[in-house]
Design a protein around this motif. Structure first.
Motif: not given
Length: 233
Positions: A8-26, A216-226
């Motif tokens: 049996k496998c379970w997944a855990v996703v830590p998602a409480a970070g704020v991602g300051k390096r993205m310089q975004a509003d969220r 995804i760490t910096r703004p340019e990573d979004l285009a690369l991910a897409q």
């Protein structure tokens, strides 16, 4: 990928970070990417793999975005309170699985900001490590020449044969990972799950992953991910 009846496998996703390096509003996990938020893509990849009993997601208690997402109400998604550091969030998510996950079940911890994870890498990791005594992580070997520096001065060239870039998921037994995180709680050296096991003397394995499993760490990573998502489709 059908669930293996013997493990049996379970997944855990830590998602409480704020991602300051993205310089975004969220926080970066809520930025738009190919018609969804980053975290929706990430969770879709995990849920659609068919590998997991459930996915525990650690979310900041002040997070206004998570409750608005349909995936937060998915029957296989469990919401846990996030912590100050990544290790705190992972431990909280593990505790949310108490009573469901057995000590010997496998847990795969995956970054919320890695939306390009493939089912083939999940399958490879589980198949490679399912009989291992400790577990291990997806990682990439280094193709670049690596330098050790002091300030802005090179002090040595590092043998890249012995250096790998840690990716996620990181796969360990439920009880072993929970105990390791509890025993190393508050230690600033714990930057990923493997480092908690290493500090206690264990030696996790390396499973070579795909280079398109980017974070995804910096703004340019979004285009690369897409771009990678379009290539994967």
């Amino acid at each position: 990928m059908a669930k293996n009846s013997s493990i049996k496998c379970w997944a855990v996703v830590p998602a409480a970070g704020v991602g300051k390096r993205m310089q975004a509003d969220r926080p970066k996990q809520y930025l738009p990417l190919a018609g969804k938020t980053v975290i929706e893509h990430t969770l879709d990849r995990l849920l659609q793999s068919g590998a997991f009993q459930a996915v525990a997601v650690a979310i900041s208690i002040e997070d206004p975005y998570w409750p608005e997402l349909d995936v937060s109400k998915h029957p296989q998604v469990i919401t846990a309170p996030g912590g100050k550091e990544r290790a705190d969030s992972v431990l909280s998510a593990l505790k949310s699985l108490q009573g469901q996950a057995a000590e010997g079940d496998w847990v795969l911890v995956h970054d919320a900001a890695r939306p390009c994870l493939t089912a083939s890498d999940i399958r490879l990791q589980i198949d490679t490590l399912k009989n291992d005594a400790v577990g291990g992580i997806l990682a990439l070997s280094s193709h670049d020449t690596l330098k050790h520096v002091d300030g802005d001065t090179i002090t040595a060239t590092i043998d890249r044969k012995h250096v790998w870039r840690a990716l996620t998921p990181q796969m360990f037994k439920y009880g072993m990972l929970r105990d390791a995180l509890q025993q190393t709680e508050g230690n600033p050296a714990i930057t990923d799950e493997a480092s908690a096991l290493e500090l206690l003397g264990f030696q996790p394995k390396i499973v070579e992953g795909r280079p398109d499993n980017i974070k995804i760490t910096r703004p340019e990573d979004l285009a690369l991910a897409q771009f990678y998502m379009e290539q994967q489709a």
